[in-house]
Write a protein that holds these residues in place. Structure first.
Motif, PDB file in Angstrom:
ATOM      1  N   LEU A  60      64.103 -31.882  92.606  1.00  0.00           N
ATOM      2  CA  LEU A  60      63.443 -30.827  91.843  1.00  0.00           C
ATOM      3  C   LEU A  60      64.015 -29.462  92.190  1.00  0.00           C
ATOM      4  N   PHE A  61      64.287 -29.222  93.476  1.00  0.00           N
ATOM      5  CA  PHE A  61      64.856 -27.931  93.857  1.00  0.00           C
ATOM      6  C   PHE A  61      66.251 -27.750  93.266  1.00  0.00           C
ATOM      7  N   ASN A  66      69.972 -25.192  89.294  1.00  0.00           N
ATOM      8  CA  ASN A  66      70.995 -25.355  88.258  1.00  0.00           C
ATOM      9  C   ASN A  66      70.585 -24.749  86.924  1.00  0.00           C
ATOM     10  N   ARG A  67      69.356 -24.245  86.827  1.00  0.00           N
ATOM     11  CA  ARG A  67      68.883 -23.664  85.579  1.00  0.00           C
ATOM     12  C   ARG A  67      68.983 -22.149  85.627  1.00  0.00           C
ATOM     13  N   ARG A  68      68.946 -21.547  84.458  1.00  0.00           N
ATOM     14  CA  ARG A  68      68.946 -20.088  84.373  1.00  0.00           C
ATOM     15  C   ARG A  68      67.584 -19.557  84.806  1.00  0.00           C
ATOM     16  N   GLY A  69      67.610 -18.391  85.414  1.00  0.00           N
ATOM     17  CA  GLY A  69      66.362 -17.760  85.798  1.00  0.00           C
ATOM     18  C   GLY A  69      65.833 -18.253  87.127  1.00  0.00           C
ATOM     19  N   LEU A  70      64.811 -17.549  87.612  1.00  0.00           N
ATOM     20  CA  LEU A  70      64.205 -17.872  88.901  1.00  0.00           C
ATOM     21  C   LEU A  70      62.779 -18.375  88.760  1.00  0.00           C
ATOM     22  N   MET A 176      61.577 -19.816  92.278  1.00  0.00           N
ATOM     23  CA  MET A 176      62.462 -20.523  93.192  1.00  0.00           C
ATOM     24  C   MET A 176      62.841 -19.611  94.357  1.00  0.00           C
ATOM     25  N   GLY A 177      62.876 -20.171  95.545  1.00  0.00           N
ATOM     26  CA  GLY A 177      63.306 -19.421  96.707  1.00  0.00           C
ATOM     27  C   GLY A 177      64.763 -19.688  97.050  1.00  0.00           C
ATOM     28  N   TYR A 178      65.245 -19.022  98.081  1.00  0.00           N
ATOM     29  CA  TYR A 178      66.610 -19.201  98.571  1.00  0.00           C
ATOM     30  C   TYR A 178      67.664 -18.925  97.496  1.00  0.00           C
ATOM     31  N   LYS A 186      77.339 -21.709  96.361  1.00  0.00           N
ATOM     32  CA  LYS A 186      78.122 -22.040  95.167  1.00  0.00           C
ATOM     33  C   LYS A 186      79.357 -21.153  95.063  1.00  0.00           C
ATOM     34  N   PHE A 187      79.219 -19.898  95.453  1.00  0.00           N
ATOM     35  CA  PHE A 187      80.366 -18.986  95.391  1.00  0.00           C
ATOM     36  C   PHE A 187      81.440 -19.416  96.392  1.00  0.00           C
ATOM     37  N   LEU A 188      81.030 -19.816  97.570  1.00  0.00           N
ATOM     38  CA  LEU A 188      81.988 -20.294  98.559  1.00  0.00           C
ATOM     39  C   LEU A 188      82.707 -21.542  98.059  1.00  0.00           C
ATOM     40  N   PHE A 189      81.986 -22.404  97.372  1.00  0.00           N
ATOM     41  CA  PHE A 189      82.576 -23.645  96.888  1.00  0.00           C
ATOM     42  C   PHE A 189      83.547 -23.398  95.729  1.00  0.00           C
ATOM     43  N   PHE A 190      83.086 -22.677  94.704  1.00  0.00           N
ATOM     44  CA  PHE A 190      83.907 -22.482  93.513  1.00  0.00           C
ATOM     45  C   PHE A 190      84.870 -21.304  93.640  1.00  0.00           C
ATOM     46  N   GLY A 191      84.517 -20.315  94.475  1.00  0.00           N
ATOM     47  CA  GLY A 191      85.389 -19.153  94.637  1.00  0.00           C
ATOM     48  C   GLY A 191      85.233 -18.121  93.551  1.00  0.00           C
ATOM     49  N   ASN A 192      84.275 -18.322  92.657  1.00  0.00           N
ATOM     50  CA  ASN A 192      84.037 -17.364  91.576  1.00  0.00           C
ATOM     51  C   ASN A 192      82.605 -17.534  91.086  1.00  0.00           C
ATOM     52  N   ARG A 193      82.222 -16.692  90.135  1.00  0.00           N
ATOM     53  CA  ARG A 193      80.859 -16.733  89.615  1.00  0.00           C
ATOM     54  C   ARG A 193      80.758 -17.436  88.272  1.00  0.00           C
ATOM     55  N   TYR A 194      81.884 -17.691  87.621  1.00  0.00           N
ATOM     56  CA  TYR A 194      81.798 -18.264  86.286  1.00  0.00           C
ATOM     57  C   TYR A 194      81.784 -19.785  86.291  1.00  0.00           C
ATOM     58  N   ALA A 195      82.193 -20.429  87.365  1.00  0.00           N
ATOM     59  CA  ALA A 195      82.095 -21.888  87.462  1.00  0.00           C
ATOM     60  C   ALA A 195      80.692 -22.252  87.944  1.00  0.00           C
ATOM     61  N   ASP A 196      80.233 -23.440  87.579  1.00  0.00           N
ATOM     62  CA  ASP A 196      78.928 -23.891  88.042  1.00  0.00           C
ATOM     63  C   ASP A 196      78.923 -25.406  88.179  1.00  0.00           C
ATOM     64  N   MET A 197      77.744 -25.950  88.446  1.00  0.00           N
ATOM     65  CA  MET A 197      77.641 -27.369  88.745  1.00  0.00           C
ATOM     66  C   MET A 197      77.962 -28.253  87.540  1.00  0.00           C
ATOM     67  N   THR A 198      77.975 -27.702  86.354  1.00  0.00           N
ATOM     68  CA  THR A 198      78.320 -28.509  85.179  1.00  0.00           C
ATOM     69  C   THR A 198      79.769 -28.977  85.241  1.00  0.00           C
ATOM     70  N   GLU A 199      80.594 -28.319  86.069  1.00  0.00           N
ATOM     71  CA  GLU A 199      81.978 -28.764  86.200  1.00  0.00           C
ATOM     72  C   GLU A 199      82.048 -30.194  86.742  1.00  0.00           C
ATOM     73  N   PHE A 200      81.083 -30.560  87.585  1.00  0.00           N
ATOM     74  CA  PHE A 200      81.052 -31.925  88.095  1.00  0.00           C
ATOM     75  C   PHE A 200      80.792 -32.909  86.957  1.00  0.00           C
TER      76      PHE A 200
END
Length: 356
Positions: A60-61, A66-70, A176-178, A186-200
């Motif tokens: 759930l977390f 992975n969704r928009r917004g907090l 959502m916290g954290y 995510k930034f450390l993993f992808f190295g940018n802000r435009y990539a996200d988990m949908t790449e998987f």
């Protein structure tokens, strides 16, 4: 750490129900391996506490992250793979991964109010002599936020029928916290802000090669914490510029905002410098298009990198400061950064000489 195996697509691919949890755990393990020494205490705590959650709570977390917004309406959550959503919500709240909506969330009021439809707000809105029905939703939201206190609006939201009394939470909306820590991981993993988990997901559908995430083919992009923080800060500032432009903010306001921001930053790391230079030139070009020549010149003066010096020469010439323009051309000619700059300085000086 084992790499996620590469799969050969063979017709339609059906993802497992909790594929996103596998990907998130892979991301966390990957970041830990490469960046353990530069992770903050909060990021390490997030990782440690996340691993201690039940699988449903983890799922759930990750869904939230992975969704928009907090902010999310808990009575709208529907995930078939999560057996007991109310119990997962209770666990996440107890462990500090989510929190109930309260008046302290006023800085996020626009996002919170937009969680509800116009029809819902016609029922939720406090009594008023004004007929709200003719208003479009954006106008209705503006009216509510300017007419009533956020505390009153929160009380109206919390009065909305959400969970049953026997359920874990009584509030229909949670935050959502954290979010800062998740953003950094995510930034450390992808190295940018435009990539996200949908790449998987795209990878598993056979549309992109994720070979670059193999252990033996990947090296850390950031050597220090400052490298990561500075590049992330510049990326977030570029996003804020885009949002201000999309919201049709006055160009003078954008200029003041950017100059105040750049005056407050420290010496950026080398990793962040290219993005900072691109941002300067982007804002300078925007101000030029808005006919704010003096402001554009001021912004371009923040860097010597291409194409700022050429733009400054052209602006000085347009503004009638021909001698200053020619003098800057001489500087460029003595130390051009590339062939284009060199040829520009030659052409401009010849043009100025022929116009006398």
């Amino acid at each position: 750490m084992e790499s996620i195996p590469q799969r050969e697509p063979a017709g339609p691919v059906e993802l497992p129900p909790k594929y996103y949890l596998d990907y998130f755990l892979f991301l966390v393990e990957f970041v830990e391996k490469l960046y353990r020494e530069i992770l903050s205490k909060e990021e390490k705590k997030l990782i440690r506490d996340f691993r201690a959650l039940s699988e449903d709570a983890q799922c759930l977390f990750v869904r939230f992250s992975n969704r928009r917004g907090l902010f999310f309406r808990t009575n709208k959550l529907k995930y078939a793979e999560i057996e007991d959503i109310p119990a997962a919500l209770y666990e996440l709240e107890e462990k500090g991964f989510i929190e109930e909506l309260s008046v302290k969330h006023e800085p996020y009021s626009e996002e919170i109010l937009n969680l509800f439809t116009k029809e819902e707000w016609l029922k939720l809105a406090p009594p008023t002599e004004l007929s709200l029905k003719p208003l479009k939703k954006p106008d209705l939201i503006r009216f509510l936020s300017h007419t009533f206190t956020f505390e009153l609006l929160v009380s109206q939201i919390n009065a909305l029928v959400g969970f049953k009394p026997t359920d874990a939470l009584g509030e229909p909306v949670i935050k959502m916290g954290y979010e800062v820590e998740i953003m950094m991981l995510k930034f450390l993993f992808f190295g940018n802000r435009y990539a996200d988990m949908t790449e998987f997901v795209v990878r598993d559908l056979g549309k992109v090669n994720f070979e670059r995430y193999r252990d033996d083919a990947y090296t850390a992009r950031f050597a220090t914490r400052q490298d990561a923080e500075d590049k992330l800060m510049v990326s977030l500032t570029a996003e804020q510029l885009y949002e201000m432009q999309e919201a049709a903010a006055p160009p003078e306001e954008i200029f003041d905002w950017f100059m105040n921001w750049q005056a407050s930053i420290h010496q950026l790391s080398d990793v962040a410098q290219p993005g900072y230079v691109r941002l300067i030139n982007k804002i300078g070009a925007y101000l030029e298009r808005q006919k704010l020549l003096e402001q554009a010149l001021t912004v371009y003066q923040l860097t010597e990198h291409i194409p700022s010096r050429e733009r400054r020469v052209r602006l000085l010439n347009r503004m009638g400061f021909v001698e200053e323009a020619v003098a800057l051309c001489e500087v460029i000619a003595q130390d051009p950064q590339n062939a284009d700059e060199r040829f520009f300085s030659i052409d401009f000086r010849e043009k100025m000489a022929s116009s006398k």
